[in-house]
Design a protein around this motif. Structure first.
Motif, PDB file in Angstrom:
ATOM      1  N   ASP A 153       0.679  -1.484  -0.252  1.00  0.00           N
ATOM      2  CA  ASP A 153      -0.130   0.155   0.246  1.00  0.00           C
ATOM      3  C   ASP A 153       1.359   1.536  -0.501  1.00  0.00           C
ATOM      4  O   ASP A 153       2.123   1.181  -0.040  1.00  0.00           O
ATOM      5  CB  ASP A 153      -1.191   0.627   1.203  1.00  0.00           C
ATOM      6  N   SER A 154       0.732   2.461   0.290  1.00  0.00           N
ATOM      7  CA  SER A 154       0.799   3.675   0.156  1.00  0.00           C
ATOM      8  C   SER A 154       2.093   3.426   0.703  1.00  0.00           C
ATOM      9  O   SER A 154       2.987   4.425   1.261  1.00  0.00           O
ATOM     10  CB  SER A 154       0.280   4.824   0.312  1.00  0.00           C
ATOM     11  N   ARG A 155       2.194   3.422   2.389  1.00  0.00           N
ATOM     12  CA  ARG A 155       2.419   3.389   3.633  1.00  0.00           C
ATOM     13  C   ARG A 155       3.813   2.100   3.417  1.00  0.00           C
ATOM     14  O   ARG A 155       4.746   1.807   4.202  1.00  0.00           O
ATOM     15  CB  ARG A 155       2.617   2.880   4.780  1.00  0.00           C
ATOM     16  N   GLY A 156       4.102   1.822   2.136  1.00  0.00           N
ATOM     17  CA  GLY A 156       4.283   0.228   2.018  1.00  0.00           C
ATOM     18  C   GLY A 156       4.163  -0.904   2.730  1.00  0.00           C
ATOM     19  O   GLY A 156       5.085  -1.950   2.914  1.00  0.00           O
ATOM     20  N   LEU A 157       3.404  -1.515   3.502  1.00  0.00           N
ATOM     21  CA  LEU A 157       2.604  -2.544   4.195  1.00  0.00           C
ATOM     22  C   LEU A 157       2.295  -2.923   2.594  1.00  0.00           C
ATOM     23  O   LEU A 157       1.817  -3.322   1.644  1.00  0.00           O
ATOM     24  CB  LEU A 157       2.035  -2.093   4.819  1.00  0.00           C
TER      25      LEU A 157
END
Length: 420
Positions: free
Chosen positions: A293-297
């Motif tokens: 996702d956008s947070r790198g998760l």
């Protein structure tokens, strides 16, 4: 790709005997020699007997001799290209989307570099009558962040610095537009034909008829290119079409811009584009996609094992991990193409758009929509699969060779109208 309608008998330059009449000049001994070229008025022809690993290079300059972009074509297997300071900072690293035409009987290929639209700084690259590239420099095309410092400049000069392939060159003025297609009998233009390359025209139907089609166009190298379609002249009294039906065919599909699998992954927006994967995977190989996702998760993982009975899984849903896929594929994998490749297509699926549809060589293999029913036994599936996928990594993949992204939709008006 530009949507165009061809309305003239004369379709412009063609290779073959016509090239024998061209005033070919030897490439200057010193590659840095600057040569005059105004791409708004003329096109550049290059004659080459390029051999394996040769690089064809053309460097464009503005009025102050400043860099205005460079084009490079590497004659490798497969051939690669680069629009320097746009698609790459210094070398050819993209796979040519269409095969290079074979050389003629004397061993030469003729490449044509021309303006691809009036008023723009884009380029069309052709070889022996086949369009290879239709390039429009813009933010979503150019990965090099300073691209606009070069490609927005007007190109009025060029040189062959670093070129190792060109033998001869020629500069050919664009053709005038002489007359309309015979199927448009009675249609007139303002200004009257002939007109020069780049001149806009308005098309008018004969008296006692009404035009229910397109009416504007522009002359491009001997061809009137209509803005919104061919004129359709309808009788005021009978309502019948007086201009014969045009010969309509679909335009060539836009070539896929394949690039080597990026080591650090890539951004992806499944709301507007689908992901294409090109592979020569064989029995025993494994294809892996890791989404973030956008947070790198973690936003999910897909795995496909090329076993005698291919199996797949989606991590934290159909299985905890995809390190060893266990769900049997319900359809047979399509056979590779003549080059030994399969092309996989990954796109959004389901009402929420969080699912995935996986196809191969045009055959739909898997439709996956995460839910409590699908992800049985894994109550934490939502923490992974309900995230927005904005990036894909290939950390654990060992078979994907090339990747590309393409829009879900194409222009419905992308058609050509040619001479009868």
């Amino acid at each position: 790709m530009i949507s165009i309608f061809v309305l003239l008998l004369n379709i412009g330059f063609s290779t073959g005997k016509e090239t024998d009449r061209i005033d070919w000049k030897k490439k200057p001994t010193f590659g840095s020699t600057s040569l005059e070229l105004d791409l708004t008025k003329s096109k550049l022809l290059l004659k080459t007997k390029a051999e394996w690993r040769s690089d064809l290079v053309v460097n464009f300059k503005d009025s102050r001799a400043g860099d205005a972009g460079s084009f490079q074509l590497e004659f490798s297997n497969p051939p690669k290209y680069g629009f320097i300071d746009c698609t790459s900072s210094s070398f050819a690293d993209k796979i040519l989307p269409v095969p290079l035409p074979k050389p003629d009987k004397s061993g030469y290929r003729v490449l044509v570099i021309e303006q691809n639209r009036i008023g723009g700084q884009g380029l069309k690259i052709s070889s022996n009558g086949t369009t290879l590239l239709d390039f429009n420099p813009q933010k979503d095309v150019c990965s090099y962040r300073r691209w606009d410092s070069y490609w927005t400049k007007k190109k009025i000069k060029f040189d062959f610095w670093s070129d190792r392939a060109v033998s001869y060159y020629s500069i050919i003025p664009y053709k005038n537009c002489e007359k309309l297609n015979r199927t448009l009998a009675g249609v007139t233009t303002k200004p009257e034909l002939p007109v020069r390359h780049g001149v806009s025209v308005t098309m008018k139907c004969p008296k006692r008829t009404v035009n229910r089609g397109g009416e504007t166009g522009v002359c491009m190298d001997g061809v009137v290119v209509a803005s919104s379609g061919s004129p359709v002249c309808v009788s005021e009294t009978t309502g019948q079409v007086t201009t014969p039906a045009q010969s309509v065919t679909k335009s060539p599909a836009k070539p896929i811009d394949w690039t080597k699998k990026p080591y650090r992954g890539m951004k992806i927006d499944f709301s507007t584009t689908k992901l294409l994967l090109k592979t020569k995977a064989k029995t025993g190989d494994s294809l892996r996609l890791n989404f973030e996702d956008s947070r790198g998760l973690d936003a999910g993982e897909f795995g496909l094992d090329f076993s005698s009975s291919p199996k797949y899984d989606f991590s934290k849903c159909t299985e905890l991990s995809v390190s060893r896929a266990s769900s049997p594929l319900k359809k047979d994998l399509p056979k590779p193409d003549e080059g030994g490749y399969r092309v996989f297509e990954v796109m959004k699926y389901g009402k929420s758009g969080k699912g995935l549809k996986i196809s191969c060589n045009g055959v739909e293999l898997i439709t996956f929509e995460p839910s409590d029913d699908v992800c049985k036994g894994w109550s934490f599936w939502k923490s992974t699969w309900e995230k927005e996928k904005v990036r894909v990594n290939f950390t654990f993949d060992d078979v994907i060779q090339y990747v590309a992204t393409v829009p879900y939709y194409k222009e419905k008006k992308d058609r050509y109208i040619t001479s009868a």
